[in-house]
Design an enzyme around this catalytic site. Sequence first.
Site, PDB file in Angstrom:
ATOM      1  CG  HIS A   1      -3.591   7.037   2.970  1.00 10.71           C
ATOM      2  ND1 HIS A   1      -3.788   7.199   4.226  1.00 10.71           N
ATOM      3  CD2 HIS A   1      -2.910   5.961   2.681  1.00 10.71           C
ATOM      4  CE1 HIS A   1      -3.645   5.706   4.787  1.00 10.71           C
ATOM      5  NE2 HIS A   1      -3.278   5.010   3.327  1.00 10.71           N
TER       6      HIS A   1
ATOM      7  CG  HIS B   1      -4.433   2.546  -0.830  1.00 10.48           C
ATOM      8  ND1 HIS B   1      -5.636   1.839   0.138  1.00 10.48           N
ATOM      9  CD2 HIS B   1      -2.914   3.176   0.612  1.00 10.48           C
ATOM     10  CE1 HIS B   1      -5.163   2.155   1.516  1.00 10.48           C
ATOM     11  NE2 HIS B   1      -3.985   2.342   1.018  1.00 10.48           N
TER      12      HIS B   1
ATOM     13  CG  HIS C   1       2.573  -0.236   4.259  1.00  5.62           C
ATOM     14  ND1 HIS C   1       2.451  -0.871   5.201  1.00  5.62           N
ATOM     15  CD2 HIS C   1       1.150   1.250   4.126  1.00  5.62           C
ATOM     16  CE1 HIS C   1       1.085  -1.006   5.649  1.00  5.62           C
ATOM     17  NE2 HIS C   1       0.502   0.597   5.089  1.00  5.62           N
TER      18      HIS C   1
ATOM     19  CG  ASP D   1      -2.121  -1.097   0.392  1.00  2.22           C
ATOM     20  OD1 ASP D   1      -2.109  -1.640   0.447  1.00  2.22           O
ATOM     21  OD2 ASP D   1      -2.862  -1.267   1.896  1.00  2.22           O
TER      22      ASP D   1
END
Length: 220
Positions: A99, A95, A190, A44
């Site tokens: 964020h 995503h 990540h 991510d």
Amino acid sequence: MRGTRADRPGPAGADADRPAPAGVDAGLVETVAGGGRVLGLTFDDGPNPVDTPRLLDVLRRHRVTAVFCLWGDHVEAHPEVVRRIVADGHVLGNHGMRHDDMGAWPPERIAADLRATDAAIRRAVPDAPIPYFRAPYGAWGCSPAVAAGLGMRPLGWRLAVGDWDPPPGTDEIARRLLDGVTPGAVVLLHDGGGDRSRTVAAVDRVVPVLRAQGWRFALP
């Protein structure tokens, strides 16, 4: 995905701005296909101009294909890294543009954000599919149904390694991976949102260990 909600993804909401296309399921994808010792790696918050290319080198060397859930603002800043992700054969996920926590957002606001993120990704890689959406912070709200309505499966996880800020060391990330993985698990790591050099080093270390233990790597 960063924050404190990694272990409690919520259920899909009932409402969306439009119905899901035929064949697109709003249920969270948390496992990979195949029986036995199989797992899937997902990353991510990228692209990161430093750590994502290093991670791509590691994945290529170990012949692992992964899912990269992309942060829209980072895509716009580093489209060349997105092009390399796709050129290396990896799969893309949406995503969110900035964020943001979408857990309490109405469907129309979520849809606008997801469309903006898709548009940013497609400016970088016009023909690349975007089959997945992952909610920032795991704050799903009604986003699974909205994502399905836009043709994306909501991508959850079974193991969140917890490599975000403050980032643990390489040894600890590797330990959490080795100790926490279970058959069929989608694993959350990540490649962006901060210094991810420790994550890259841990993946490089752990993949051959898992392979030696009989694990296989697959996509959700």
